[in-house]
Design a protein around this motif. Structure first.
Motif, mmCIF file in Angstrom:
data_model
loop_
_atom_site.group_PDB
_atom_site.id
_atom_site.type_symbol
_atom_site.label_atom_id
_atom_site.label_comp_id
_atom_site.label_asym_id
_atom_site.label_seq_id
_atom_site.Cartn_x
_atom_site.Cartn_y
_atom_site.Cartn_z
ATOM 1 N N SER A 192 0.882 -1.332 -0.107
ATOM 2 C CA SER A 192 -0.024 0.002 -0.178
ATOM 3 C C SER A 192 0.947 1.347 0.017
ATOM 4 N N PRO A 193 1.438 1.533 -1.222
ATOM 5 C CA PRO A 193 2.339 2.751 -1.255
ATOM 6 C C PRO A 193 1.700 4.037 -1.194
ATOM 7 N N ASN A 194 0.247 4.025 -1.717
ATOM 8 C CA ASN A 194 -0.421 4.943 -1.701
ATOM 9 C C ASN A 194 -1.675 5.284 -0.839
ATOM 10 N N GLY A 195 -1.478 4.439 0.545
ATOM 11 C CA GLY A 195 -2.687 4.600 1.314
ATOM 12 C C GLY A 195 -3.703 3.755 0.972
ATOM 13 N N GLU A 196 -3.449 2.445 0.107
ATOM 14 C CA GLU A 196 -4.487 1.588 0.098
ATOM 15 C C GLU A 196 -4.906 0.654 1.256
ATOM 16 N N VAL A 197 -5.957 0.267 1.412
ATOM 17 C CA VAL A 197 -6.231 -0.496 2.489
ATOM 18 C C VAL A 197 -5.777 -1.940 2.529
ATOM 19 N N THR A 198 -5.267 -2.448 1.661
ATOM 20 C CA THR A 198 -4.982 -4.124 1.314
ATOM 21 C C THR A 198 -3.672 -4.247 2.422
ATOM 22 N N GLY A 199 -3.125 -3.348 2.574
ATOM 23 C CA GLY A 199 -1.745 -3.639 3.178
ATOM 24 C C GLY A 199 -2.016 -3.995 4.741
ATOM 25 N N PRO A 200 -2.903 -3.070 5.394
ATOM 26 C CA PRO A 200 -3.347 -3.412 7.011
ATOM 27 C C PRO A 200 -3.956 -4.768 7.026
#
Lengths: 66, 254
Positions: free
Chosen positions: B146-154
């Motif tokens: 999530s480099p651009n603030g996507e929710v997938t990372g968390p």
């Protein structure tokens, strides 16, 4: 200083004879002077416990035989 | 279904008094509350009490005094790594259960010595394995997602972390309960109760000494100045024995 209060509450429960405080000093020295890891200290402690076990056995054996 | 419960109880060694649901209840208590009432004097001690308090009716049904005694026993310092160290509260639970069954030979000193001797190594191993290794790996993967603030990372992090942790900790916890219950029979059958208790005390004391040196810090900013002459008393004390003041103060407290 607050952690010490907790430690000493624990010590009052484990420590039966005041001489046993020597063991506490041994653990303290192993950590503060030699800066060993916790697992290493436990291994050394197991060794000391084994020696203690053998020592008490040797002391008890002559009494039994007589 | 009833048969299933009995066989499961029998698999738990001697811990007949602990039902499967009570063990599960205690496990969730430990997972949720392990660091919740943390303070410097007792660290995770309140979490152990909370865990035992929720299942207190199982070992001592309808006996408030025995329940109170059991909880007071665990009012002392306890600190370990919550996930890998979950085997330690499991062992405590198992030993408490077999003590409640009438094995009076398991003294409260024995339970506390075992608890103290085990919390150090599990904290050491657990801290280097989980927060030191696993969590940075997972976080670096999640951050890359999530480099651009996507929710997938968390979401990835939470799901994978729980998927690894929940089975692992449940496995360790139930192993601990079994081991704690069996330890009683093992110790009693050999007739070596005093010696094992003594060995546990020795290991426990040394570990407490080590943890004490690790946690407690005391700054004596004693510097003696006379003209150009400056004597740093703290560094002299350090050359005699590092953290000598901590040791002295701990004896005074004791």
């Amino acid at each position: 200083m607050l952690p010490l209060v907790g430690f000493m509450l624990l010590m009052r429960m484990i420590c039966k004879r005041d001489v046993d405080l020597i063991l506490f000093c041994v653990g303290f020295a192993l950590m503060s002077v030699l800066k060993l890891g916790m697992v290493t200290i436990v291994i050394i402690a197991l060794g000391i416990a084994y020696l203690d076990y053998r020592g008490t056995n040797a002391a008890a054996a002559p009494e039994r035989s007589e | 279904m009833a048969n299933d419960i009995t066989t499961e109880d029998q698999e738990m060694g001697g811990a007949m008094k602990l039902s499967k649901s009570a063990i599960r209840r205690a496990y969730w208590d430990w997972m949720f509350y392990n660091l919740s009432v943390q303070n410097f004097e007792r660290m995770q001690g309140p979490a152990i009490i909370k865990m035992l308090a929720d299942v207190r009716e199982d070992p001592y049904p309808g006996d408030p005094e025995a329940q109170q005694e059991m909880l007071e026993r665990h009012e002392v310092f306890f600190n370990t790594e919550p996930y890998l160290g979950s085997i330690v509260p499991g062992i405590v639970l198992g030993m408490e259960a077999s003590k409640a069954e009438g094995n009076d030979e398991i003294s409260s000193e024995f339970i506390n010595s075992i608890k103290t001797a085990l919390m150090g190594p599990f904290a050491g191993i657990g801290d280097s394995l989980l927060p030191g290794t696993l969590i940075p790996i997972l976080l670096s993967i999640a951050l890359g997602m999530s480099p651009n603030g996507e929710v997938t990372g968390p979401i990835f992090y939470i799901v994978v972390f729980l998927a690894i942790m929940l089975p692992l900790t449940w496995f360790l916890f139930s192993c601990g309960v079994k081991a704690g219950a069996n330890a009683a029979e093992l110790v009693l059958s050999g007739g070596i109760k005093d010696k094992v208790t003594r060995a546990a005390e020795v290991v426990g004391l040394i570990v407490v000494g080590a943890i004490c040196a690790q946690y407690a810090k005391f700054n004596n900013g004693l510097v003696y100045t006379s003209g150009d002459l400056t004597i740093n008393i703290a560094s002299i004390l350090d050359s005699i024995f590092p953290e000598l003041p901590v040791l002295i103060i701990s004896f005074v407290t004791y």
